[in-house]
Design an enzyme around this catalytic site. Structure first.
Site, PDB file in Angstrom:
ATOM      1  NE  ARG A   1      -1.479  -1.312   3.727  1.00 18.08           N
ATOM      2  CZ  ARG A   1      -1.623  -0.975   5.003  1.00 18.08           C
ATOM      3  NH1 ARG A   1      -2.730  -0.443   5.441  1.00 18.08           N
ATOM      4  NH2 ARG A   1      -0.630  -1.173   5.857  1.00 18.08           N
TER       5      ARG A   1
ATOM      6  CG  ASP B   1       7.217  22.655  11.042  1.00 14.56           C
ATOM      7  OD1 ASP B   1       8.033  22.817  11.964  1.00 14.56           O
ATOM      8  OD2 ASP B   1       6.515  21.632  10.956  1.00 14.56           O
ATOM      9  CG  ASN B   2      10.420  27.880   7.508  1.00 18.98           C
ATOM     10  OD1 ASN B   2       9.418  28.511   7.809  1.00 18.98           O
ATOM     11  ND2 ASN B   2      11.581  28.096   8.089  1.00 18.98           N
TER      12      ASN B   2
ATOM     13  NE  ARG C   1      15.334  27.166  -2.736  1.00 18.74           N
ATOM     14  CZ  ARG C   1      14.579  28.168  -3.180  1.00 18.74           C
ATOM     15  NH1 ARG C   1      14.745  29.383  -2.692  1.00 18.74           N
ATOM     16  NH2 ARG C   1      13.679  27.946  -4.114  1.00 18.74           N
TER      17      ARG C   1
ATOM     18  CG  HIS D   1      21.180  24.701   6.301  1.00 19.73           C
ATOM     19  ND1 HIS D   1      20.034  24.956   5.585  1.00 19.73           N
ATOM     20  CD2 HIS D   1      21.367  23.357   6.258  1.00 19.73           C
ATOM     21  CE1 HIS D   1      19.544  23.804   5.152  1.00 19.73           C
ATOM     22  NE2 HIS D   1      20.330  22.825   5.545  1.00 19.73           N
TER      23      HIS D   1
ATOM     24  CE1 TYR E   1      13.944  26.692   6.501  1.00 14.60           C
ATOM     25  CE2 TYR E   1      13.592  25.328   4.577  1.00 14.60           C
ATOM     26  CZ  TYR E   1      13.733  26.573   5.157  1.00 14.60           C
ATOM     27  OH  TYR E   1      13.668  27.705   4.367  1.00 14.60           O
TER      28      TYR E   1
ATOM     29  CD  GLU F   1      17.565  37.278   5.771  1.00 16.41           C
ATOM     30  OE1 GLU F   1      17.024  36.360   5.156  1.00 16.41           O
ATOM     31  OE2 GLU F   1      17.650  38.442   5.319  1.00 16.41           O
TER      32      GLU F   1
ATOM     33  CE  LYS G   1      18.705  37.604   1.425  1.00 16.62           C
ATOM     34  NZ  LYS G   1      17.497  37.209   2.157  1.00 16.62           N
ATOM     35  CG  ASP G   2      21.516  32.891  -1.544  1.00 12.11           C
ATOM     36  OD1 ASP G   2      21.248  33.689  -0.630  1.00 12.11           O
ATOM     37  OD2 ASP G   2      20.985  31.771  -1.632  1.00 12.11           O
TER      38      ASP G   2
END
Length: 177
Positions: A23, A47-48, A58, A118, A130, A141, A165-166
Site C-alpha cells: 500500500r 516549520d518551513n 540555496r 546552512h 525544515y 540574517e 541575493k545569495d
C-alpha cells in the site's frame, strides 16, 4: 530511528525506521523524547517548506543571536545535497563543513544546530522541509557566498542556479560571527 553523529560536534543525521508494504509506507519523522535521548532537546517553533528545481542552490545562511536557529531538515520529494558549515566562534571545527545527501527514498533528516551556516543544492527537483528552533528575523540574517574558496565546499555541481541575493554574499573571512 538511527542517530548518526558526524565529524562535527552537534551535526546529526537521523534515519527513520520505514515500514513498507504494497500500500505504501509509514515512518515516524519526529518524536521529542526519542530526539532528546539522542542529544536533540530543542523545541521547534516554526516549520518551513520550499520547492526547488534540479540545480538550484540555496545558501549559505544563518541567523545571528538572539534569533539563531537550529534546523531539522528533510526532503519530502526528490534529492538534495545538504551542507552545514561550523560558524561557532571558538569551536575546534570552526570553518569546517559537513554534507549529507537527503532524499525521499531514505527519508533521512539532518539536524543543524544554531551557529551553523546552512545551504543545499537540489540533485533532483525537490520539496525541502525544515523545522526551526527560533522564528525568522530579517535583521538577524547573515550569509556567506556558496563558492567561497576558503571553505572549498564540494557541492557536486558545476553551474548551479543561485539567487542574486545569495551571489552577493560576502566571504567567510569577511564577516564576524
Amino acid at each position: 530511528m538511527e542517530f548518526r553523529k558526524t565529524s562535527i560536534e552537534g551535526l546529526i543525521e537521523i534515519k527513520p525506521r520505514i515500514f513498507k508494504d504494497p500500500r505504501g509506507y509509514f515512518f515516524e519523522s519526529y518524536q521529542y523524547e526519542l530526539f532528546k535521548q539522542n542529544g536533540i532537546a530543542e523545541v521547534f517553533v516554526q516549520d518551513n517548506q520550499s520547492y526547488s528545481t534540479k540545480g538550484v542552490l540555496r545558501g549559505l545562511h544563518l541567523q545571528k543571536d538572539p534569533y539563531a536557529q537550529g534546523k531539522l531538515v528533510r526532503v519530502i520529494k526528490g534529492k538534495v545535497l545538504d551542507i552545514a558549515v561550523d560558524a561557532r566562534p571558538g569551536s575546534p571545527t570552526f570553518g569546517q563543513w559537513e554534507s549529507v545527501v537527503l532524499d525521499d527514498e531514505q527519508n533521512n533528516m539532518f539536524y543543524v544546530p544554531p551557529g551553523f551556516l546552512h545551504g543545499f543544492v537540489t540533485l533532483e527537483d525537490a520539496i525541502f522541509s525544515y523545522k526551526c528552533t527560533n522564528y525568522y528575523n530579517r535583521e538577524s540574517e547573515q550569509g556567506v557566498i556558496w563558492n567561497d574558496s576558503d571553505l572549498n565546499i564540494d557541492w557536486g555541481i558545476e553551474n548551479p542556479l543561485v539567487s542574486e541575493k545569495d551571489m552577493a554574499l560576502p566571504r567567510f573571512s569577511e564577516i564576524s560571527f
